[in-house]
Write an enzyme that holds these catalytic residues in place. Structure first.
Site, short mmCIF file in Angstrom:
data_model
loop_
_atom_site.label_atom_id
_atom_site.label_comp_id
_atom_site.label_asym_id
_atom_site.label_seq_id
_atom_site.Cartn_x
_atom_site.Cartn_y
_atom_site.Cartn_z
N GLY A 13 0.82 -1.21 0.00
CA GLY A 13 0.00 0.00 0.00
C GLY A 13 0.85 1.25 0.00
O GLY A 13 2.08 1.21 0.06
N THR A 15 1.13 3.59 2.34
CA THR A 15 1.85 3.75 3.60
C THR A 15 2.97 2.72 3.73
O THR A 15 4.06 3.04 4.21
CB THR A 15 0.88 3.63 4.78
OG1 THR A 15 -0.10 4.67 4.70
CG2 THR A 15 1.60 3.75 6.10
N CYS A 147 -3.64 10.52 10.93
CA CYS A 147 -3.13 11.75 10.31
C CYS A 147 -3.96 12.98 10.69
O CYS A 147 -3.40 14.02 11.06
CB CYS A 147 -3.07 11.59 8.80
SG CYS A 147 -4.62 11.09 8.02
#
EC number: 1.2.1.103
Length: 346
Positions: A13, A15, A147
């Protein structure tokens, strides 16, 4: 130099790719495994073109190797199902999902769909190094902060430390986020034809990161998130209404006291030039966060700004920062990159 062996679970992914980028350049980590169910046996560079020089292939997550530290970059719900195998494979586990950020099973019942292994919640340390660095030293299970929550907490925390806010005030938070927040499998709403040109409210109320903010700061926030046309970044604008007048020097003092010695914090408030307030473009690709403020005395309001790269300070960068602290490595190691200027859409 002795290195810590590391694995990245969920490495295909966005991240996971950021973690691999950071860890493969880190002088104290040796990545020995990256897993992916969908990309098993493919090279890292086949999935992440910026990492074509990395000589490693994805393996199936059922074949975990024993390592010193394991980073889990999986969707919500996966780590809580696999945590026993993670902790059996590694002395230190850093989870980038929301699976261990909250303190109790009751919170997961309220904000998510319950928790599969609530017995692990008590031992998990929430990672926001600028705020709770000491808790991370020697931690064996680390939950990297979300985040949007990270941007909001970093913006507001100095106001609490300076007693400008007590927790009883009204706080309204508006966060604008880039498309990478939806992940590599973000769905139709994140495809270019649907995302291009939008300023789209996608969580007007009830965003799950509210739970992290309320848990960490001890106040209820009115939180709304918008999807905007940028790839990386989260920009939080917080409207707060303190009960007493606040001067400019009060604000500068509050932020200086908390962040002056922090290696990844920059206070940007007014002044000259184009970038007079925090902006995601200024920190894209870096582990830096920018915070700033403006007074609105006529309306008894403070406007607080915060900007981060959601995949770095809001995810992979914060995870590596926390891992450095947990293992006793100088906390800035592997995270010194300051970003680029000029740069296109982040």
């Amino acid at each position: 130099m002795n290195k810590y062996t590391a694995s990245v679970v969920g490495g295909s992914g966005f991240t996971g790719g950021e973690l691999l980028r950071l860890l493969t350049q880190h002088p104290y980590f040796e990545v020995v495994q990256a897993t992916s169910r969908s990309k098993t046996h493919k090279t890292i560079g086949n999935v992440h073109p910026n990492l074509r020089s990395v000589d490693l292939r994805f393996t199936d997550p059922s074949e975990l190797e024993s390592v010193d530290i394991l980073f889990a970059a999986t969707p919500h719900g996966v780590s809580m199902q696999q945590i026993e195998s993670f902790t059996a494979a590694a002395d230190t586990v850093v989870d980038l999902s929301a699976d261990f950020r909250l303190n109790s099973a009751e919170q997961y019942d309220e904000w998510y769909d319950g928790h599969a292994c609530p017995e692990y919640l008590e031992d998990a340390e929430y990672a926001l190094p600028e705020i709770n660095r000491s808790n991370l030293v020697g931690a064996s299970l680390i939950a990297s902060g979300g985040c949007n929550a990270t941007a909001t907490i970093l913006g507001l925390k100095p106001l609490f430390d300076a007693d400008i806010l007590t927790g009883d005030e009204q706080v309204v938070v508006d966060v604008k986020v880039g498309s990478s927040e939806g992940g590599a499998g973000g769905g139709d709403a994140s495809s270019h034809p649907e995302r291009s040109g939008v300023v789209r409210p996608y969580a007007p109320t009830g965003h799950r990161h509210e739970a992290e903010i309320e848990q960490f700061l001890g106040l209820s926030v009115s939180f709304t998130a918008h999807a905007v046309e940028m790839t990386r970044g989260a920009s939080a604008t917080c409207h707060v209404f303190p009960s007493e007048p606040v001067s400019n020097s009060d604000l500068w003092g509050a932020y200086h006291d908390v962040y002056a010695e922090e290696p990844f914090m920059r206070t940007v408030a007014g002044g000259g030039g184009v970038y007079r307030y925090p902006e995601p473009k200024s920190v894209a690709g870096s582990n830096y966060a920018e915070v700033g403020f403006e007074r609105d005395p006529e309306n008894h309001r403070l406007v607080i700004f915060s900007a981060i790269d959601n995949m770095m300070k809001g995810s992979a960068g914060q995870a590596v920062h926390a891992a450095n602290i947990a293992l006793g490595i100088d906390e800035t190691t592997g995270l010194e990159f300051t970003g680029l200027h000029p740069v296109g859409a982040p």
